[in-house]
Scaffold this active site. Sequence first.
Site, PDB file in Angstrom:
ATOM      1  N   ALA A   1     -40.967  62.878   6.559  1.00 65.93           N
ATOM      2  CA  ALA A   1     -40.196  64.138   6.330  1.00 65.93           C
ATOM      3  C   ALA A   1     -40.461  64.892   7.929  1.00 65.93           C
ATOM      4  CB  ALA A   1     -41.319  65.137   5.432  1.00 65.93           C
TER       5      ALA A   1
ATOM      6  N   GLY B   1     -42.654  60.844   3.428  1.00 66.25           N
ATOM      7  CA  GLY B   1     -41.644  61.616   2.830  1.00 66.25           C
ATOM      8  C   GLY B   1     -40.512  59.821   2.455  1.00 66.25           C
TER       9      GLY B   1
ATOM     10  N   GLU C   1     -41.955  58.029   0.183  1.00 72.09           N
ATOM     11  CA  GLU C   1     -42.144  58.204  -1.365  1.00 72.09           C
ATOM     12  C   GLU C   1     -40.314  58.485  -2.049  1.00 72.09           C
ATOM     13  OE1 GLU C   1     -44.135  62.377   0.467  1.00 72.09           O
ATOM     14  OE2 GLU C   1     -45.322  61.821  -1.327  1.00 72.09           O
TER      15      GLU C   1
ATOM     16  N   GLU D   1     -50.069  60.577   5.608  1.00 70.61           N
ATOM     17  CA  GLU D   1     -50.418  62.062   5.440  1.00 70.61           C
ATOM     18  C   GLU D   1     -51.396  62.901   5.834  1.00 70.61           C
ATOM     19  OE1 GLU D   1     -48.391  60.374   3.598  1.00 70.61           O
ATOM     20  OE2 GLU D   1     -46.374  61.371   3.433  1.00 70.61           O
TER      21      GLU D   1
HETATM   22  N1  T1G Z   1     -41.794  64.337  12.401  1.00 71.29           N
HETATM   23  C1  T1G Z   1     -40.807  65.006  13.528  1.00 71.29           C
HETATM   24  N2  T1G Z   1     -41.405  63.569  14.743  1.00 71.29           N
HETATM   25  C2  T1G Z   1     -41.319  62.740  14.525  1.00 71.29           C
HETATM   26  C3  T1G Z   1     -42.126  61.919  12.477  1.00 71.29           C
HETATM   27  C4  T1G Z   1     -41.772  62.225  12.588  1.00 71.29           C
HETATM   28  N3  T1G Z   1     -42.192  62.303  10.972  1.00 71.29           N
HETATM   29  N4  T1G Z   1     -42.063  61.259  14.012  1.00 71.29           N
HETATM   30  C5  T1G Z   1     -42.434  60.518  14.850  1.00 71.29           C
HETATM   31  N5  T1G Z   1     -42.191  62.038  15.021  1.00 71.29           N
HETATM   32  C6  T1G Z   1     -41.145  61.815  17.395  1.00 71.29           C
HETATM   33  C7  T1G Z   1     -42.320  61.934  17.671  1.00 71.29           C
HETATM   34  O1  T1G Z   1     -43.209  63.356  17.863  1.00 71.29           O
HETATM   35  C8  T1G Z   1     -42.017  61.213  19.180  1.00 71.29           C
HETATM   36  O2  T1G Z   1     -41.189  62.706  19.530  1.00 71.29           O
HETATM   37  C9  T1G Z   1     -40.376  60.771  18.293  1.00 71.29           C
HETATM   38  O3  T1G Z   1     -41.006  60.565  17.715  1.00 71.29           O
HETATM   39  C10 T1G Z   1     -40.977  59.153  18.739  1.00 71.29           C
HETATM   40  O4  T1G Z   1     -42.530  58.945  17.933  1.00 71.29           O
HETATM   41  C11 T1G Z   1     -43.226  64.963   2.231  1.00 71.29           C
HETATM   42  C12 T1G Z   1     -45.029  65.987   3.753  1.00 71.29           C
HETATM   43  C13 T1G Z   1     -42.527  56.514  13.191  1.00 71.29           C
HETATM   44  C14 T1G Z   1     -44.699  54.461  13.407  1.00 71.29           C
HETATM   45  O5  T1G Z   1     -46.499  60.884  10.197  1.00 71.29           O
HETATM   46  O6  T1G Z   1     -46.493  57.119  12.703  1.00 71.29           O
HETATM   47  O7  T1G Z   1     -43.378  62.967   5.095  1.00 71.29           O
HETATM   48  O8  T1G Z   1     -42.088  62.759  21.811  1.00 71.29           O
HETATM   49  O9  T1G Z   1     -43.297  57.660  20.433  1.00 71.29           O
HETATM   50  O10 T1G Z   1     -44.072  54.607  18.569  1.00 71.29           O
HETATM   51  O11 T1G Z   1     -45.771  63.337   1.648  1.00 71.29           O
HETATM   52  O12 T1G Z   1     -43.459  57.770  15.204  1.00 71.29           O
HETATM   53  O13 T1G Z   1     -39.905  61.364  21.679  1.00 71.29           O
HETATM   54  O14 T1G Z   1     -40.453  64.236  21.757  1.00 71.29           O
HETATM   55  O15 T1G Z   1     -43.967  57.785  17.333  1.00 71.29           O
HETATM   56  O16 T1G Z   1     -42.092  54.476  17.396  1.00 71.29           O
HETATM   57  C15 T1G Z   1     -45.590  61.154   7.258  1.00 71.29           C
HETATM   58  C16 T1G Z   1     -45.493  59.961  12.007  1.00 71.29           C
HETATM   59  C17 T1G Z   1     -44.680  63.056   7.820  1.00 71.29           C
HETATM   60  C18 T1G Z   1     -44.995  59.172  10.547  1.00 71.29           C
HETATM   61  C19 T1G Z   1     -43.043  55.999  14.959  1.00 71.29           C
HETATM   62  N6  T1G Z   1     -45.264  60.337   8.117  1.00 71.29           N
HETATM   63  N7  T1G Z   1     -44.597  59.262  12.728  1.00 71.29           N
HETATM   64  O17 T1G Z   1     -43.763  54.931  16.316  1.00 71.29           O
HETATM   65  O18 T1G Z   1     -42.562  56.861  18.205  1.00 71.29           O
HETATM   66  S1  T1G Z   1     -45.495  63.980   6.452  1.00 71.29           S
HETATM   67  C20 T1G Z   1     -45.761  60.000   9.407  1.00 71.29           C
HETATM   68  C21 T1G Z   1     -45.513  57.778  13.045  1.00 71.29           C
HETATM   69  C22 T1G Z   1     -44.779  64.389   5.197  1.00 71.29           C
HETATM   70  C23 T1G Z   1     -44.080  64.012   2.866  1.00 71.29           C
HETATM   71  C24 T1G Z   1     -44.861  64.418   3.927  1.00 71.29           C
HETATM   72  C25 T1G Z   1     -44.524  57.198  13.940  1.00 71.29           C
HETATM   73  C26 T1G Z   1     -43.098  55.773  14.113  1.00 71.29           C
HETATM   74  P1  T1G Z   1     -40.990  62.659  21.135  1.00 71.29           P
HETATM   75  P2  T1G Z   1     -43.442  57.771  18.511  1.00 71.29           P
HETATM   76  P3  T1G Z   1     -43.098  55.078  17.033  1.00 71.29           P
END
Ligand code: T1G
Length: 703
Positions: A63, A104, A107, A127
């Site tokens: 998400a 997500g 999911e 999450e």
């Molecule tokens: N949403 C928005 N922005 C995100 C994002 C996300 N999920 N993940 C990364 N970014 C942005 C980050 O801020 C950065 O921005 C750029 O992308 C590169 O990120 C319903 C509600 C996927 C393993 O917790 O673990 O789903 O600084 O440097 O090293 O249950 O990003 O360039 O402006 O980390 O290649 C759950 C979080 C969401 C995963 C990639 N998902 N992200 O790593 O890139 S909650 C997460 C990561 C959810 C549902 C719920 C990592 C990555 P900028 P990066 P990376």
Amino acid sequence: MTDLIQYTTRGAVGLITLANPPVNAFSAAVRAGVLEALEGIMADDALTAAVITGSGKLFSGGADIREFNTPAGMQSPNLPELIEKTEAFPKPVVAALHGTAVGGALELSMACHYRVAAAGTRLGLPEVTLGIVPGAGGTQRMPRLVGAEAALDLIVGGRPIKAEEALELGLIDEVVESDVVDAAVALAEKVAAEGGPPRRTSELEDRVTADRERPEIFEEYRKKMARKARGLESPYACVECIEAAVNKPFAEGLAFERETFVRCVESAQSKALQHAFFAERESGKVPGVTKDTATRPIERAAVIGGGTMGAGITMCFANAGIPVSIIEVAQDGLDRAMKTIEGTYAGSVNRGRMSQDAMDACMSLITPSLGYDAVADVDLVVEAVFEDMSLKKEIFGKLDEICAEGAILATNTSTLDINEIASSTARPESVVGLHFFSPANVMRLLEIVRGEATSPETLATAMRIGKTLRKQGVVVGVRNGFVANGMMLPYIRESEFLVEEGATPEQVDRVIFEFGFPMGPFQTMDMAGLDVGWRIRQAAAATRPESERYSPVADRICEMGRMGLKTKAGWYLYEEGSRTPVPDPEIAAMIEAASAEQGIERREISDQEILVRCLYPLVNLGAGMLEEGVALRPSDIDVIWMHGFGFPRYQGGPMFWADQIGLGEVHRVMQELYEQHGELLQPTALLTQLAQEGRSFGDWSAE
Ligand code: T1G
């Protein structure tokens, strides 16, 4: 259809590709695009199945966290709606996963009827690290695919697993070395040809039925997780949702998950953890350094100095697969360093944290060397000798003569002026600070100190090598103690004043521990070794104003030869082989004597006063560093304190935490402390200004 979704057909299969760089996050537009594409496939009788995949380096990061608590986050179709429609789709839907599929994204994949992953794909539900629970069916579908025990590890642990392990668990159906989209299309065609209703995860009951016979697994898991989940809410919320998946019908479990998600995502802890997530990424943005700034390849490194820090830093390079020489001037020092390194790795192997092969591979990358010949062909040198400016300048002069042109010369100094060190070379533009935190092979924080002459290329290279070493790099300016240790000073100073005024070391440590730190200041100092601070205080004694309040207790402890844990006595006593601090009546008597000497009448001190006296001055000094430009942004200070000193992540770091209290209140208390205790606690101009304007650190920027 939005251009964030690419759509095509492969024979009778509709192929939907997420195309929302950089991580294919499920923003409102992406969700709408996927649904529109599915509806098109539904309406086209020529198509018998659907495949969903991601473009670029990964399937999807889940998400869009930036949409949390915003209207876009709930805009229909929200993720649960999209996922429900995917699972209910009358034609087979197959997920083609590569790179990373988390949150997500996983999911959605679990609501697809089949899942194919490229070898090595990382799959997870992180999450919990954001203070929430998987909110789109993850806590209900995961137990149905892998069972409650594996689901607990994956969801409460929050760490991704590789596709190969996922296949063993039953989370996915195939792992392929070939093109994952081709494999998914082939599976989709096969399943479609077999006919019959698609396999819907929500209808799989065998695993949860079996788990219903073993209610004890949940209590056992709560006991197992208690230490790591201390102070946190979402790990327990995750357990409750998984328990609901086992004990309730799917629809009721889903409803329970949804209400739990909404409660968590609006919580203070989740807001702090979301702040921490973005703060860590923001710290990689530095004025003058862009994605296009050239960097120098670091293929070989050298470390000067085989003490605790030098040995730890050497291990960082070896752990990252970079050949590294460790240099000492005498054989016994070099032997000691290698013994330290070998012993540390062996400890990890004995604890099962590392394989013997991995240890051997790391050791094979480390070359012990006497003298400086080894630095002639390296790309980066890290100097890690003790804090003596003349020695450091002598070493940098030698390095400048011997190292190849373009080699970067870094110092691990924790207090000395990088600019002065750089002046002893003809390449100041290639000099930078790489300030590791002890133990260097464990602590993730790396302060990257930018000197006046440090070039953007050198800085960009230092930032990149920090990532390669799996450190959390934060760029800071030149100041005594830089940001981390600089802000530690008022924290330690006020804790020592508090025990002179009536508190005890164990009371202060308990308050800070209960706030969420791994340990309080006195235990921290004992662990780090009291001699470190003693030497720094002695060096600063000549310049300390007579009028400035100073606590003699720490020095007296050192004068007794008590250096902390390593001498089994410091602020506390330590029994043989134990790290548990034991209060020492002799120290209590010494503190009372110091209070009497200074005419301080001891009094009862509340826990709240202790918390405020230790942390508000730290926030106040942080504001001062922002004014000075030593720290680039408040969130950088948060990252430093979370990764350097264990400031509880669910409080968001000192500056975020102060914002939640309100800077008006922080300023009011600081003003009171200033009037009671003198100029060391004077509110800084920036704190005063923000408080007067009703603003927060979060809405301040240096521009
Ligand atoms: N949403 C928005 N922005 C995100 C994002 C996300 N999920 N993940 C990364 N970014 C942005 C980050 O801020 C950065 O921005 C750029 O992308 C590169 O990120 C319903 C509600 C996927 C393993 O917790 O673990 O789903 O600084 O440097 O090293 O249950 O990003 O360039 O402006 O980390 O290649 C759950 C979080 C969401 C995963 C990639 N998902 N992200 O790593 O890139 S909650 C997460 C990561 C959810 C549902 C719920 C990592 C990555 P900028 P990066 P990376």
